[in-house]
Design a protein around this motif. Sequence first.
Motif, PDB file in Angstrom:
ATOM      1  N   TRP A  18       0.843  -1.196   0.000  1.00  0.00           N
ATOM      2  CA  TRP A  18       0.000   0.000   0.000  1.00  0.00           C
ATOM      3  C   TRP A  18       0.875   1.240   0.000  1.00  0.00           C
ATOM      4  O   TRP A  18       1.954   1.250   0.588  1.00  0.00           O
ATOM      5  CB  TRP A  18      -0.906   0.022   1.238  1.00  0.00           C
ATOM      6  N   GLY A 122     -15.785   1.087   6.449  1.00  0.00           N
ATOM      7  CA  GLY A 122     -14.911   0.837   5.309  1.00  0.00           C
ATOM      8  C   GLY A 122     -13.826  -0.155   5.650  1.00  0.00           C
ATOM      9  O   GLY A 122     -13.740  -0.662   6.763  1.00  0.00           O
ATOM     10  N   GLY A 123     -12.999  -0.412   4.668  1.00  0.00           N
ATOM     11  CA  GLY A 123     -11.881  -1.320   4.861  1.00  0.00           C
ATOM     12  C   GLY A 123     -11.251  -1.664   3.537  1.00  0.00           C
ATOM     13  O   GLY A 123     -11.850  -1.453   2.479  1.00  0.00           O
ATOM     14  N   THR A 127     -10.557   2.262   2.462  1.00  0.00           N
ATOM     15  CA  THR A 127     -10.056   2.967   3.634  1.00  0.00           C
ATOM     16  C   THR A 127      -9.857   4.453   3.367  1.00  0.00           C
ATOM     17  O   THR A 127     -10.272   5.313   4.163  1.00  0.00           O
ATOM     18  CB  THR A 127      -8.730   2.348   4.113  1.00  0.00           C
ATOM     19  N   LEU A 131     -11.819   7.693   5.323  1.00  0.00           N
ATOM     20  CA  LEU A 131     -11.031   8.624   6.134  1.00  0.00           C
ATOM     21  C   LEU A 131     -11.326  10.068   5.715  1.00  0.00           C
ATOM     22  O   LEU A 131     -11.492  10.954   6.556  1.00  0.00           O
ATOM     23  CB  LEU A 131      -9.546   8.323   5.994  1.00  0.00           C
ATOM     24  N   LEU A 148     -13.787   0.344  10.826  1.00  0.00           N
ATOM     25  CA  LEU A 148     -12.937  -0.194   9.766  1.00  0.00           C
ATOM     26  C   LEU A 148     -12.780  -1.697   9.935  1.00  0.00           C
ATOM     27  O   LEU A 148     -12.537  -2.187  11.048  1.00  0.00           O
ATOM     28  CB  LEU A 148     -11.552   0.469   9.795  1.00  0.00           C
ATOM     29  N   PHE A 150     -10.873  -5.346   8.458  1.00  0.00           N
ATOM     30  CA  PHE A 150      -9.738  -5.893   7.700  1.00  0.00           C
ATOM     31  C   PHE A 150      -9.615  -7.385   7.985  1.00  0.00           C
ATOM     32  O   PHE A 150     -10.174  -7.908   8.960  1.00  0.00           O
ATOM     33  CB  PHE A 150      -8.434  -5.198   8.101  1.00  0.00           C
ATOM     34  N   ILE A 156      -3.880  -3.698   7.859  1.00  0.00           N
ATOM     35  CA  ILE A 156      -4.366  -2.362   8.186  1.00  0.00           C
ATOM     36  C   ILE A 156      -3.323  -1.337   7.754  1.00  0.00           C
ATOM     37  O   ILE A 156      -2.203  -1.325   8.279  1.00  0.00           O
ATOM     38  CB  ILE A 156      -4.638  -2.211   9.692  1.00  0.00           C
ATOM     39  N   TRP A 170      -5.369  11.646  10.030  1.00  0.00           N
ATOM     40  CA  TRP A 170      -5.533  10.196   9.966  1.00  0.00           C
ATOM     41  C   TRP A 170      -5.166   9.546  11.297  1.00  0.00           C
ATOM     42  O   TRP A 170      -5.775   8.564  11.707  1.00  0.00           O
ATOM     43  CB  TRP A 170      -4.681   9.614   8.849  1.00  0.00           C
ATOM     44  N   ILE A 174      -7.979   7.087  12.949  1.00  0.00           N
ATOM     45  CA  ILE A 174      -7.719   5.656  13.080  1.00  0.00           C
ATOM     46  C   ILE A 174      -7.622   5.257  14.549  1.00  0.00           C
ATOM     47  O   ILE A 174      -8.082   4.181  14.948  1.00  0.00           O
ATOM     48  CB  ILE A 174      -6.441   5.276  12.314  1.00  0.00           C
ATOM     49  N   ILE A 179     -12.273  -0.952  15.201  1.00  0.00           N
ATOM     50  CA  ILE A 179     -11.572  -1.844  14.275  1.00  0.00           C
ATOM     51  C   ILE A 179     -12.095  -3.273  14.444  1.00  0.00           C
ATOM     52  O   ILE A 179     -12.284  -3.747  15.564  1.00  0.00           O
ATOM     53  CB  ILE A 179     -10.052  -1.823  14.523  1.00  0.00           C
ATOM     54  N   GLY A 214     -15.769   0.016   0.190  1.00  0.00           N
ATOM     55  CA  GLY A 214     -14.940  -1.150   0.413  1.00  0.00           C
ATOM     56  C   GLY A 214     -15.187  -2.216  -0.639  1.00  0.00           C
ATOM     57  O   GLY A 214     -15.879  -1.980  -1.634  1.00  0.00           O
TER      58      GLY A 214
END
Length: 282
Positions: A18, A122-123, A127, A131, A148, A150, A156, A170, A174, A179, A214
């Motif tokens: 990522w 989301g995820g 993501t 955000l 979120l 995952f 993540i 962020w 987060i 989570i 997502g």
Amino acid sequence: MRQFSAVISVNNPAAPDWMHLAFEWPNQTEDPPMDQPKPGQFFTVLPPFVETTAGALLRRPLAFAGFTSDGSVKHAHALYQIRGPMTRALSLMKPGMSLDVIGPLGTCFPLPHADSRAVIAGGGIGTGPVLFLAEFLQKQGFDTTLALGFRSESRIPLRGTYESARLPIWNSLIRKAVIATDDGSAGIRGTIIDALMHLQQSSDISRWHLYACGPAPMLAALGKFAEQAAIPAHFSAEQWMACGVGACHGCVISTKTNSYLRVCTDGPVFDASIIDWEADRR
């Protein structure tokens, strides 16, 4: 919408496979002025020196994950996953290099009612957009909660050794997010639905306005959740695109009335109640 050459300011790893991309946004003094991106919208890129394999010459869509100002210079942000020759070429670009961009494209998330609670789910590939939306709604003064989901903690973005890749906002979003991970390695063991069920225990769900972005299975599950709870919901669809401007009809999505909508121009944000989120899974 405009095509322009953007100077890259950031292109750093945000997790395994990522990247966090940021580039300078055109000056607002131009005539006509350039629209600022809104949560839910996207842009397309064409990096130089891409491998000439099948499909590599098509532009790639990326969702906006933020928009910041550093004095007179504004920056657009995105989180993207390295998945093929185009994103691999993009990941090799360095700050100061120029990137061919078309944007902003598509529709944006609508605002919730003043007395609503914005629950944003989301995820994975969704993501970045969530955000951006959470930041935007918080600045507007809305009651906002971010969830979120995952597969595992290792999936993540922007955690652990990659925290330096975050924008300051962020960090806060987060840290406060609910989570969920499939294997329980971080947060709640389970899916994004389990995260919402956890939130529901301490919240009046009748006030919720559900937002999401997502993978398709996640949106299908969230669509069922919103329908059963009888709450308003708007989702951003992630779909393969070719042109990104509505000409090729390669990104259509099925509706519950057996018609089709183009994700790139009719969306990517849709009223979740009109889309058949299960159509592509049958």
